[in-house]
Design a protein around this motif. Sequence first.
Motif, PDB file in Angstrom:
ATOM      1  N   LEU A   1      28.385  26.032  62.103  1.00  0.00           N
ATOM      2  CA  LEU A   1      28.263  24.779  62.980  1.00  0.00           C
ATOM      3  C   LEU A   1      26.782  24.601  63.048  1.00  0.00           C
ATOM      4  O   LEU A   1      26.320  23.341  63.226  1.00  0.00           O
ATOM      5  CB  LEU A   1      29.211  25.055  63.802  1.00  0.00           C
ATOM      6  CG  LEU A   1      30.675  24.829  63.493  1.00  0.00           C
ATOM      7  CD1 LEU A   1      31.430  25.141  64.642  1.00  0.00           C
ATOM      8  CD2 LEU A   1      31.039  23.738  62.939  1.00  0.00           C
ATOM      9  N   ASP A   2      26.172  25.791  63.573  1.00  0.00           N
ATOM     10  CA  ASP A   2      24.812  25.582  63.871  1.00  0.00           C
ATOM     11  C   ASP A   2      23.981  24.864  62.520  1.00  0.00           C
ATOM     12  O   ASP A   2      23.236  23.959  62.919  1.00  0.00           O
ATOM     13  CB  ASP A   2      24.227  26.939  64.120  1.00  0.00           C
ATOM     14  CG  ASP A   2      24.331  27.306  65.747  1.00  0.00           C
ATOM     15  OD1 ASP A   2      24.472  26.507  66.432  1.00  0.00           O
ATOM     16  OD2 ASP A   2      24.168  28.583  65.861  1.00  0.00           O
ATOM     17  N   ASP A   3      24.300  25.485  61.523  1.00  0.00           N
ATOM     18  CA  ASP A   3      23.506  24.931  60.436  1.00  0.00           C
ATOM     19  C   ASP A   3      23.935  23.441  60.023  1.00  0.00           C
ATOM     20  O   ASP A   3      23.072  22.882  59.604  1.00  0.00           O
ATOM     21  CB  ASP A   3      23.993  25.961  59.009  1.00  0.00           C
ATOM     22  CG  ASP A   3      22.753  25.923  58.049  1.00  0.00           C
ATOM     23  OD1 ASP A   3      21.721  24.977  58.209  1.00  0.00           O
ATOM     24  OD2 ASP A   3      22.974  26.638  57.124  1.00  0.00           O
ATOM     25  N   ALA A   4      25.156  23.369  59.946  1.00  0.00           N
ATOM     26  CA  ALA A   4      25.240  21.877  59.980  1.00  0.00           C
ATOM     27  C   ALA A   4      24.833  20.816  60.919  1.00  0.00           C
ATOM     28  O   ALA A   4      24.281  19.829  60.511  1.00  0.00           O
ATOM     29  CB  ALA A   4      26.928  21.718  60.014  1.00  0.00           C
TER      30      ALA A   4
ATOM     31  N   VAL B   1      12.405  31.601  47.949  1.00  0.00           N
ATOM     32  CA  VAL B   1      12.869  30.541  47.241  1.00  0.00           C
ATOM     33  C   VAL B   1      13.661  29.770  48.478  1.00  0.00           C
ATOM     34  O   VAL B   1      13.532  28.734  48.828  1.00  0.00           O
ATOM     35  CB  VAL B   1      13.885  30.612  46.146  1.00  0.00           C
ATOM     36  CG1 VAL B   1      14.616  29.444  45.976  1.00  0.00           C
ATOM     37  CG2 VAL B   1      13.134  30.855  44.893  1.00  0.00           C
ATOM     38  N   ASP B   2      14.775  30.515  49.098  1.00  0.00           N
ATOM     39  CA  ASP B   2      15.344  30.079  50.165  1.00  0.00           C
ATOM     40  C   ASP B   2      14.552  29.644  51.483  1.00  0.00           C
ATOM     41  O   ASP B   2      14.961  28.630  51.996  1.00  0.00           O
ATOM     42  CB  ASP B   2      16.462  31.237  50.733  1.00  0.00           C
ATOM     43  CG  ASP B   2      17.482  31.388  49.614  1.00  0.00           C
ATOM     44  OD1 ASP B   2      17.567  30.625  48.704  1.00  0.00           O
ATOM     45  OD2 ASP B   2      18.167  32.584  49.573  1.00  0.00           O
ATOM     46  N   SER B   3      13.564  30.427  51.725  1.00  0.00           N
ATOM     47  CA  SER B   3      12.628  30.014  52.853  1.00  0.00           C
ATOM     48  C   SER B   3      12.071  28.737  52.737  1.00  0.00           C
ATOM     49  O   SER B   3      11.813  28.009  53.725  1.00  0.00           O
ATOM     50  CB  SER B   3      11.825  31.319  52.880  1.00  0.00           C
ATOM     51  OG  SER B   3      11.280  31.613  54.334  1.00  0.00           O
ATOM     52  N   VAL B   4      11.588  28.634  51.407  1.00  0.00           N
ATOM     53  CA  VAL B   4      10.761  27.255  51.280  1.00  0.00           C
ATOM     54  C   VAL B   4      11.776  26.190  51.451  1.00  0.00           C
ATOM     55  O   VAL B   4      11.522  25.157  51.845  1.00  0.00           O
ATOM     56  CB  VAL B   4      10.336  27.274  49.736  1.00  0.00           C
ATOM     57  CG1 VAL B   4       9.850  25.776  49.567  1.00  0.00           C
ATOM     58  CG2 VAL B   4       9.052  28.512  49.835  1.00  0.00           C
TER      59      VAL B   4
ATOM     60  N   ASP C   1      10.281  13.794  46.267  1.00  0.00           N
ATOM     61  CA  ASP C   1      11.817  13.199  46.657  1.00  0.00           C
ATOM     62  C   ASP C   1      12.277  14.518  46.770  1.00  0.00           C
ATOM     63  O   ASP C   1      12.914  15.381  45.886  1.00  0.00           O
ATOM     64  CB  ASP C   1      12.334  12.621  45.482  1.00  0.00           C
ATOM     65  CG  ASP C   1      13.774  12.139  45.827  1.00  0.00           C
ATOM     66  OD1 ASP C   1      14.035  12.150  47.027  1.00  0.00           O
ATOM     67  OD2 ASP C   1      14.607  11.861  44.743  1.00  0.00           O
ATOM     68  N   THR C   2      12.818  14.713  48.148  1.00  0.00           N
ATOM     69  CA  THR C   2      13.590  15.962  48.589  1.00  0.00           C
ATOM     70  C   THR C   2      15.023  15.759  48.879  1.00  0.00           C
ATOM     71  O   THR C   2      15.819  16.410  49.427  1.00  0.00           O
ATOM     72  CB  THR C   2      12.909  16.649  49.794  1.00  0.00           C
ATOM     73  OG1 THR C   2      12.780  15.810  50.797  1.00  0.00           O
ATOM     74  CG2 THR C   2      11.607  16.983  49.464  1.00  0.00           C
ATOM     75  N   GLY C   3      15.383  14.493  48.538  1.00  0.00           N
ATOM     76  CA  GLY C   3      16.687  13.900  48.871  1.00  0.00           C
ATOM     77  C   GLY C   3      17.753  14.808  48.060  1.00  0.00           C
ATOM     78  O   GLY C   3      18.871  14.931  48.583  1.00  0.00           O
TER      79      GLY C   3
ATOM     80  N   ALA D   1      22.277  18.570  48.142  1.00  0.00           N
ATOM     81  CA  ALA D   1      23.101  19.695  47.591  1.00  0.00           C
ATOM     82  C   ALA D   1      23.395  20.706  48.899  1.00  0.00           C
ATOM     83  O   ALA D   1      24.359  21.483  48.795  1.00  0.00           O
ATOM     84  CB  ALA D   1      22.057  20.458  46.743  1.00  0.00           C
ATOM     85  N   HIS D   2      22.488  20.787  49.848  1.00  0.00           N
ATOM     86  CA  HIS D   2      22.557  21.758  50.967  1.00  0.00           C
ATOM     87  C   HIS D   2      23.994  21.065  51.832  1.00  0.00           C
ATOM     88  O   HIS D   2      24.649  21.788  52.177  1.00  0.00           O
ATOM     89  CB  HIS D   2      21.609  21.558  51.948  1.00  0.00           C
ATOM     90  CG  HIS D   2      21.486  22.450  52.881  1.00  0.00           C
ATOM     91  ND1 HIS D   2      21.248  22.078  54.294  1.00  0.00           N
ATOM     92  CD2 HIS D   2      21.631  23.910  52.943  1.00  0.00           C
ATOM     93  CE1 HIS D   2      21.453  23.200  55.076  1.00  0.00           C
ATOM     94  NE2 HIS D   2      21.620  24.298  54.313  1.00  0.00           N
ATOM     95  N   HIS D   3      23.934  19.730  51.943  1.00  0.00           N
ATOM     96  CA  HIS D   3      25.080  19.134  52.635  1.00  0.00           C
ATOM     97  C   HIS D   3      26.276  19.653  52.041  1.00  0.00           C
ATOM     98  O   HIS D   3      27.378  19.904  52.585  1.00  0.00           O
ATOM     99  CB  HIS D   3      24.999  17.659  52.598  1.00  0.00           C
ATOM    100  CG  HIS D   3      25.795  16.899  53.264  1.00  0.00           C
ATOM    101  ND1 HIS D   3      27.439  16.797  53.009  1.00  0.00           N
ATOM    102  CD2 HIS D   3      26.043  16.267  54.464  1.00  0.00           C
ATOM    103  CE1 HIS D   3      27.924  16.077  53.947  1.00  0.00           C
ATOM    104  NE2 HIS D   3      26.962  15.913  54.808  1.00  0.00           N
ATOM    105  N   ALA D   4      26.383  19.490  50.755  1.00  0.00           N
ATOM    106  CA  ALA D   4      27.711  19.919  49.830  1.00  0.00           C
ATOM    107  C   ALA D   4      28.087  21.326  50.005  1.00  0.00           C
ATOM    108  O   ALA D   4      29.200  21.525  50.176  1.00  0.00           O
ATOM    109  CB  ALA D   4      27.397  19.473  48.335  1.00  0.00           C
TER     110      ALA D   4
END
Lengths: 120, 120
Positions: A98-101, B17-20, B78-80, B85-88
């Motif tokens: 939830l924090d991340d969201a 990779v994740d950190s960036v 463009d980082t959309g 992807a993160h949202h999904a």
Amino acid sequence: MITVDLKSRVPIYEQIVDSVKSAILSGLLGPDEQLPAVRKLAVELAINPNTIQKAYTILEAQSIVYSIPGRGSFVSADTGALADAHHAKLISELKQLLDDAKRSGISKKEILDIVNGYGE
Amino acid sequence: MITVDLKSRVPIYEQIVDSVKSAILSGLLGPDEQLPAVRKLAVELAINPNTIQKAYTILEAQSIVYSIPGRGSFVSADTGALADAHHAKLISELKQLLDDAKRSGISKKEILDIVNGYGE
DNA sequence: TAAGTGTACTATTTGTATTAGTACACTTGT
DNA sequence: ACAAGTGTACTAATACAAATAGTACACTTA
């Protein structure tokens, strides 16, 4: 009942530990019920018996199973602690998610919609 | 900005990779902004330059950064797609967590209480 | 020209999981 | 008493991927 993914990054013995825990939590394995024998499970999963033994040793160290030489390995009588730990872990993961969201700008409404989609 | 845990099980290059990605998602790194130089970041994190390069190569393959020899590496304009992807991914993880919680007998009320504890 | 950048390549080291093989002690059922 | 099945213990070898070490090249900028 106990499965393993050879291609996964997580070690096989750890997958077995998790698999046994899941089986107990889901009621597939009840208190004092016998686990598959080390050698038998090794054949079934096509892996080395030592790997199974390592998993059982870890489970025993966590008081989730108990082993009797000559008899077998069994689920501990009291699995309440395991359930409690799992419960706490889920809550913790949920909070982090939830924090991340929130940080990602996902609306509370969207989250509530998803939560409400789950029966009961 | 970019951190690494040498004791973690996940490979260092993957942590980078994740950190960036996180830095971009949080706005810490904006479009066309330059990333730390391979050698400089290697010194800063006290790891091998090759490990950084591997991370940057992966990020470039995912169109998240672009590199210009002699110039440096930069965040894509463009980082959309990354945000989508993160949202999904978050939504998917939330659903899985809710499934697990339901299976573990956690009440919907308990979950709603937690969700409602998050402002907005 | 010099310094800083990304890129490429091979060899080596390291850490850990896994396998292989063997042996011992115990329990159960015949 | 015996055989089969159980957990336990130990050492050695193998496999694999990550990370390091070292070097070199091409390009850009000041």
